[in-house]
Design a protein around this motif. Sequence first.
Motif, mmCIF file in Angstrom:
data_model
loop_
_atom_site.group_PDB
_atom_site.id
_atom_site.type_symbol
_atom_site.label_atom_id
_atom_site.label_comp_id
_atom_site.label_asym_id
_atom_site.label_seq_id
_atom_site.Cartn_x
_atom_site.Cartn_y
_atom_site.Cartn_z
ATOM 1 N N VAL A 205 0.864 -1.168 0.000
ATOM 2 C CA VAL A 205 0.000 0.000 0.000
ATOM 3 C C VAL A 205 0.904 1.222 0.000
ATOM 4 O O VAL A 205 1.779 1.354 0.851
ATOM 5 N N ALA A 206 0.718 2.084 -0.992
ATOM 6 C CA ALA A 206 1.585 3.251 -1.177
ATOM 7 C C ALA A 206 0.726 4.502 -1.208
ATOM 8 O O ALA A 206 -0.156 4.639 -2.058
ATOM 9 N N GLY A 207 0.986 5.418 -0.285
ATOM 10 C CA GLY A 207 0.223 6.651 -0.219
ATOM 11 C C GLY A 207 1.107 7.867 -0.399
ATOM 12 O O GLY A 207 2.275 7.869 -0.011
ATOM 13 N N HIS A 208 0.520 8.896 -0.987
ATOM 14 C CA HIS A 208 1.244 10.146 -1.212
ATOM 15 C C HIS A 208 0.713 11.222 -0.280
ATOM 16 O O HIS A 208 -0.506 11.421 -0.175
ATOM 17 N N SER A 209 1.609 11.921 0.416
ATOM 18 C CA SER A 209 1.256 13.059 1.252
ATOM 19 C C SER A 209 0.255 12.626 2.331
ATOM 20 O O SER A 209 0.548 11.736 3.129
ATOM 21 N N ALA A 210 -0.944 13.210 2.359
ATOM 22 C CA ALA A 210 -1.949 12.756 3.318
ATOM 23 C C ALA A 210 -2.362 11.319 3.055
ATOM 24 O O ALA A 210 -2.782 10.605 3.972
ATOM 25 N N GLY A 211 -2.248 10.888 1.822
ATOM 26 C CA GLY A 211 -2.542 9.490 1.513
ATOM 27 C C GLY A 211 -1.568 8.532 2.169
ATOM 28 O O GLY A 211 -1.913 7.377 2.459
ATOM 29 N N ALA A 212 -0.335 8.994 2.436
ATOM 30 C CA ALA A 212 0.624 8.155 3.153
ATOM 31 C C ALA A 212 0.178 7.963 4.596
ATOM 32 O O ALA A 212 0.332 6.876 5.172
ATOM 33 N N GLN A 213 -0.363 9.022 5.195
ATOM 34 C CA GLN A 213 -0.916 8.861 6.550
ATOM 35 C C GLN A 213 -2.009 7.805 6.541
ATOM 36 O O GLN A 213 -2.046 6.930 7.423
ATOM 37 N N LEU A 214 -2.888 7.847 5.553
ATOM 38 C CA LEU A 214 -3.973 6.870 5.478
ATOM 39 C C LEU A 214 -3.446 5.460 5.230
ATOM 40 O O LEU A 214 -3.943 4.484 5.805
ATOM 41 N N ALA A 215 -2.425 5.353 4.387
ATOM 42 C CA ALA A 215 -1.871 4.042 4.064
ATOM 43 C C ALA A 215 -1.212 3.404 5.275
ATOM 44 O O ALA A 215 -1.444 2.230 5.599
ATOM 45 N N ALA B 274 2.030 -6.536 2.724
ATOM 46 C CA ALA B 274 3.412 -6.961 2.958
ATOM 47 C C ALA B 274 4.357 -5.775 3.072
ATOM 48 O O ALA B 274 5.456 -5.909 3.616
ATOM 49 N N LEU B 275 3.917 -4.610 2.571
ATOM 50 C CA LEU B 275 4.777 -3.431 2.551
ATOM 51 C C LEU B 275 3.906 -2.191 2.598
ATOM 52 O O LEU B 275 2.895 -2.107 1.900
ATOM 53 N N ALA B 276 4.304 -1.220 3.431
ATOM 54 C CA ALA B 276 3.630 0.073 3.484
ATOM 55 C C ALA B 276 4.619 1.143 3.030
ATOM 56 O O ALA B 276 5.746 1.203 3.532
ATOM 57 N N VAL B 277 4.190 1.982 2.088
ATOM 58 C CA VAL B 277 5.086 2.960 1.466
ATOM 59 C C VAL B 277 4.553 4.366 1.705
ATOM 60 O O VAL B 277 3.392 4.658 1.406
ATOM 61 N N SER B 278 5.413 5.218 2.222
ATOM 62 C CA SER B 278 5.098 6.634 2.381
ATOM 63 C C SER B 278 5.834 7.424 1.318
ATOM 64 O O SER B 278 7.062 7.378 1.229
ATOM 65 N N LEU B 279 5.097 8.176 0.522
ATOM 66 C CA LEU B 279 5.663 9.063 -0.489
ATOM 67 C C LEU B 279 5.405 10.502 -0.032
ATOM 68 O O LEU B 279 4.292 10.997 -0.146
ATOM 69 N N ALA B 280 6.418 11.135 0.557
ATOM 70 C CA ALA B 280 6.281 12.502 1.074
ATOM 71 C C ALA B 280 5.116 12.597 2.045
ATOM 72 O O ALA B 280 4.244 13.449 1.927
ATOM 73 N N GLY B 281 5.101 11.709 3.033
ATOM 74 C CA GLY B 281 3.931 11.530 3.866
ATOM 75 C C GLY B 281 3.812 12.492 5.040
ATOM 76 O O GLY B 281 4.800 13.021 5.564
ATOM 77 N N VAL B 282 2.559 12.687 5.468
ATOM 78 C CA VAL B 282 2.248 13.415 6.694
ATOM 79 C C VAL B 282 2.256 12.374 7.820
ATOM 80 O O VAL B 282 1.225 11.819 8.191
#
Length: 363
Positions: free
Chosen positions: A227-237, A248-256
């Motif tokens: 699961v890969a989230g961007h910005s606020a989506g990284a917080q959700l992910a 199996a993997l959690a990805v933060s892309l410039a996450g909050v």
Amino acid sequence: MSDVRVVVGPGVVADPALLSEVAEREFAALGVKGSIRYARTVGELRPDGGLPVILPGPDPAARALMSEPVGPVVWLDLTRDDRVRPGPDALHVHGRGVDGLAWAIRHAVHRTRHHARRIRYGPHPDQWADLYLPPAPLLGGSGPSPSDPGLPVVVLVHGGYWRSIWAADLMEPLAADLVGRGFAVWNLEYRRPDLNGWQATTEDVAAGIGALAAAAEPALDLDRVAVAGHSAGAQLALRAAADGARVALAVSLAGVLDVREAGRRWLSSGAVRAAMGDDTRTHADASPLARLPLKVRQLVVQGSGDDLDLIDFSRRYARAAKESGDDLTYLEMSGDHFAVIDPTTPIWHTTALALTSTLARHL
């Protein structure tokens, strides 16, 4: 491919030369032919072929046209209008200003180049995900091996500081890139809290990830889901991973990643308070930093040219996650806030290689 046909309706408030500059820039970047014309009447707004991107303007008759079944139109409002429910196969881009024209053109082109199957996981118009599958397993190169027991899946969760003007179309370039690398992609839409409340948002992300199993797609390997989230989506992910989502993997892309501190610092003009209210317990429950250890493998990606607060969050989160015992890789490279979701950038290329390597060995 058909030409992109941008039509500007009567009463649209924007400099015509600037609209033309934005449109021509996107036509060139996407390698398509396009045109822009100005309608004098509402009747001239009806699509007449090509890939239509239409700015309807304020006329009530023009706005009524947006809900009619006129085909795969991208309707564009430079201002925000949450009341619009576009007709079948149509998309409404709104509230992003003149730059919204660029996003609208990108979506019009993307949907003709990349086929996706839309799967709904609830009755609300925003409860859906687009499933992308490669046309055939990739052989060689950096893609997953054809001997693998099904395709690894990347769930994409868009950002936008939890505001409804931003939607899943933000992640379409990444979906196309990942499919080209041999991944299946689940581009997730969800109810945003500004219109539906914070609980609806968190429930939707969990339900949307869980709906993968119900998609009944035998090509997917559900033991290799990132699961890969961007910005606020990284917080959700990462919040979903903390809540026990099967990934199996959690990805933060410039996450909050530090929600409590983001609220204290009034990030993005008070986005945390607008999304979650004032309850500090809610902020803590939503914050990936406060939920450590996640007990899920993580990849934290951060552009060094981004907002300094986001760099601070990513660095502190990475240190704390490692100290908690989590298996985490931290990747910081040159790039701004959107470089991490731009397939042409070095930081995304390195991220995609890390995704491939991690999911390939998670068997």
